[in-house]
Write a protein that holds these residues in place. Structure first.
Motif, PDB file in Angstrom:
ATOM      1  N   GLU A   1       1.521   6.580  -6.875  1.00  0.00           N
ATOM      2  CA  GLU A   1       0.509   7.307  -7.269  1.00  0.00           C
ATOM      3  C   GLU A   1       0.804   9.036  -7.291  1.00  0.00           C
ATOM      4  OE1 GLU A   1      -2.896   5.662  -5.500  1.00  0.00           O
ATOM      5  OE2 GLU A   1      -3.173   4.246  -7.056  1.00  0.00           O
ATOM      6  N   SER A   2       1.565   9.314  -6.020  1.00  0.00           N
ATOM      7  CA  SER A   2       1.846  10.551  -5.875  1.00  0.00           C
ATOM      8  C   SER A   2       3.197  11.300  -6.653  1.00  0.00           C
ATOM      9  CB  SER A   2       2.126  10.935  -4.361  1.00  0.00           C
ATOM     10  OG  SER A   2       3.200  10.187  -3.828  1.00  0.00           O
TER      11      SER A   2
ATOM     12  N   SER B   1       0.907   4.105  -2.851  1.00  0.00           N
ATOM     13  CA  SER B   1       0.474   5.236  -2.675  1.00  0.00           C
ATOM     14  C   SER B   1       1.580   6.459  -3.200  1.00  0.00           C
ATOM     15  CB  SER B   1       0.071   5.474  -1.382  1.00  0.00           C
ATOM     16  OG  SER B   1       1.344   5.213  -0.320  1.00  0.00           O
TER      17      SER B   1
ATOM     18  N   ASN C   1       0.736  -1.483   0.057  1.00  0.00           N
ATOM     19  CA  ASN C   1       0.062   0.124  -0.074  1.00  0.00           C
ATOM     20  C   ASN C   1       0.741   1.177  -0.133  1.00  0.00           C
ATOM     21  OD1 ASN C   1      -2.278  -1.504   0.122  1.00  0.00           O
ATOM     22  ND2 ASN C   1      -2.667  -1.337   2.239  1.00  0.00           N
ATOM     23  N   TYR C   2       1.966   1.192   0.728  1.00  0.00           N
ATOM     24  CA  TYR C   2       2.813   2.316   0.777  1.00  0.00           C
ATOM     25  C   TYR C   2       3.347   2.589  -0.448  1.00  0.00           C
ATOM     26  CZ  TYR C   2       7.046   5.014   1.707  1.00  0.00           C
ATOM     27  OH  TYR C   2       7.990   6.015   1.650  1.00  0.00           O
TER      28      TYR C   2
END
Length: 482
Positions: free
Chosen positions: A477-478, A474, A470-471
């Motif tokens: 995606e940023s 994320s 998940n890290y």
């Protein structure tokens, strides 16, 4: 060091930075000087003819007064190594700066200034701060041409830099802010226990921790503090969490992590017992002095970085300004001892992976030829002796370097520092064809074990299968790749 002494050192430093042989056409009236706006609104500039050295993430270099004519950290830098560096290169004009007073990496970037030499921790800063700015290059040709022999340096430190360098080597290790075992002799003496020594296993240290975690009247003592995050990150098995792929720069979706192997679980179970020792609840390793505790000097042992040692014997150069008075008050409660970190097994001499500080020469550096000469001097015996004299562990371990450790720190005269160079740093393994991500290893113990009350095995599994993917998703995606 008092304010007045730091001010005197500053005036001497300013006098020494006058150029004797300018490298470019920068004039005395400031032509060729680039100003760097910053959040402190402090005038700060770099001249064309200056060799600009910038350091970050080594606290002692940030400890200086914030006078209007002072730009953070240079007084400490000069006393530790800068003055000797200028003696070695009398024809160069050298400017030193440190994060974050008054400038940060983003300020330099915005002003179009790239340091000639960056001193920082390769463990995660290559990916966090350098790569996306284009501030790294494979220094192999430069190193070979200069005649700098990396084989003479601490090989674990060299491998640490290589493991983050995408198949090359982006920097040269300079020194190691190693993790050490500190102990308070006053507590050991009070309860009649022998001091820790190099080569002691975690099993023996755990027995000591149980004996020294106790209530004595109104005094409560903790036996042992060790930060579980750093313990895993710089682990003594040389384990690297990322699995090999087909590329040195795999796409985020192709990054695979393994922290559920038997070896990782062995590490976890080893530290878990200390965290659950009754009345030894983990807070912070800073509690060795005071930290979050109401009373100073009530922790018997703590694993922390070597940079704390000069401060623990009262050297003001290594204590943050304005903290000296309270620090010295706390120091009345400890009589510091220091040795190597515990080893995993009897007969082992393997300590943590090296907490390395390295020198990077960006491809945009204006004075690359002079920069590599400076780096070569810094890892020479002459340069390494100077670092070692100020209680900084060198990457060159000659008898002269080892024997000079702490000579310029008066408070260390009666402290046994033989454990500093004892043993060998663990070497990071199997990092080829991987991409480093600054993954949340804190989730294993500080979240899932200590807060969620999971078993070690479950905490590793949830971190590997949920938290880390998940890290990475994320962050990708940023727009980040770390």
């Amino acid at each position: 060091m008092s304010k007045s002494k730091k001010g005197l050192s500053l005036m001497l430093m300013l006098a020494m930075t006058v150029s004797l042989a300018p490298l470019s056409s920068a004039a005395e009236d400031g032509t060729g000087s680039i100003s760097i706006p910053n959040r402190y609104n402090t005038p700060y500039s770099v001249d064309d003819d200056e060799i600009y050295i910038f350091a970050a993430n080594y606290k002692p270099l940030e400890y200086s007064t914030n006078d209007d004519d002072h730009t953070g950290g240079d007084v400490v830098f000069n006393e530790i190594i800068g003055d000797k560096l200028r003696e070695a290169f009398p024809g160069l004009k050298i400017k030193f700066g440190t994060w974050d007073y008054p400038v940060r990496y983003e300020d330099l970037d915005a002003a179009g200034i790239v340091p000639d030499i960056i001193i920082d921790n390769p463990y995660n800063r290559i990916d966090r701060d350098f790569e996306h700015r284009g501030w790294v290059q494979d220094m192999t040709p430069m190193i070979e041409q200069s005649g700098l022999d990396l084989s003479t340096l601490n090989q674990a430190a060299v491998e640490m830099v290589k493991s983050r360098s995408d198949g090359g080597i982006y920097g040269v290790p300079l020194f190691i802010d190693d993790y050490m075992l500190y102990y308070n002799k006053k507590i050991f003496d009070k309860f009649g226990e022998k001091y820790p020594t190099p080569g002691m296993t975690y099993d023996k240290i755990f027995k000591l921790a149980k004996k020294l975690t106790r209530q004595d009247g109104l005094d409560a003592y903790k036996g042992y503090m060790q930060h579980p995050d750093n313990y895993l990150q710089y682990n003594q098995l040389g384990l690297y969490p990322f699995q090999p792929t087909d590329s040195e720069e795999p796409a985020p979706a192709d990054v695979k992590v393994d922290i559920t192997s038997p070896e990782w679980n062995q590490l976890g179970e080893n530290i878990d017992r200390f965290l659950w020792l009754p009345r030894n609840g983990f807070t912070t390793v800073n509690d060795f002095l005071k930290g979050d505790m109401s009373r100073p000097g009530h922790v018997a042992m703590a694993v922390d970085t070597l940079q704390k040692l000069p401060a623990y014997v009262g050297d003001d150069l290594f204590i943050k300004d304005d903290d000296e008075a309270s620090f010295h008050e706390y120091l009345n409660s400890i009589d510091v001892g220091v040795t190597s970190v515990p080893v995993l097994n009897t007969g082992s001499e393997t300590t943590y992976q090296p907490n390395t500080m390295a020198a990077f020469i960006p491809p945009q550096a204006r004075h690359q030829e002079k920069a590599i000469e400076i780096v070569k001097w810094l890892v020479s015996e002459e340069g390494q002796v100077e670092l070692s004299r100020h209680a900084i562990k060198g990457v060159l371990e000659t008898p002269a370097v080892v024997d000079s450790f702490g000579d310029d720190i008066p408070g260390l005269a009666n402290v046994d520092t033989s454990g500093v160079y004892w043993g060998s740093n663990a070497v990071v393994q199997n990092y080829q064809n991987t991409e480093y991500w600054d993954i949340p290893l804190y989730s294993v113990f500080r979240q899932h074990v200590l807060k969620d009350a999971m078993s070690v095995e479950a905490a590793f599994t949830v971190s590997e299968t949920v938290d880390i993917p998940n890290y990475i998703k994320s962050q990708a995606e940023s727009g980040k790749d770390w």
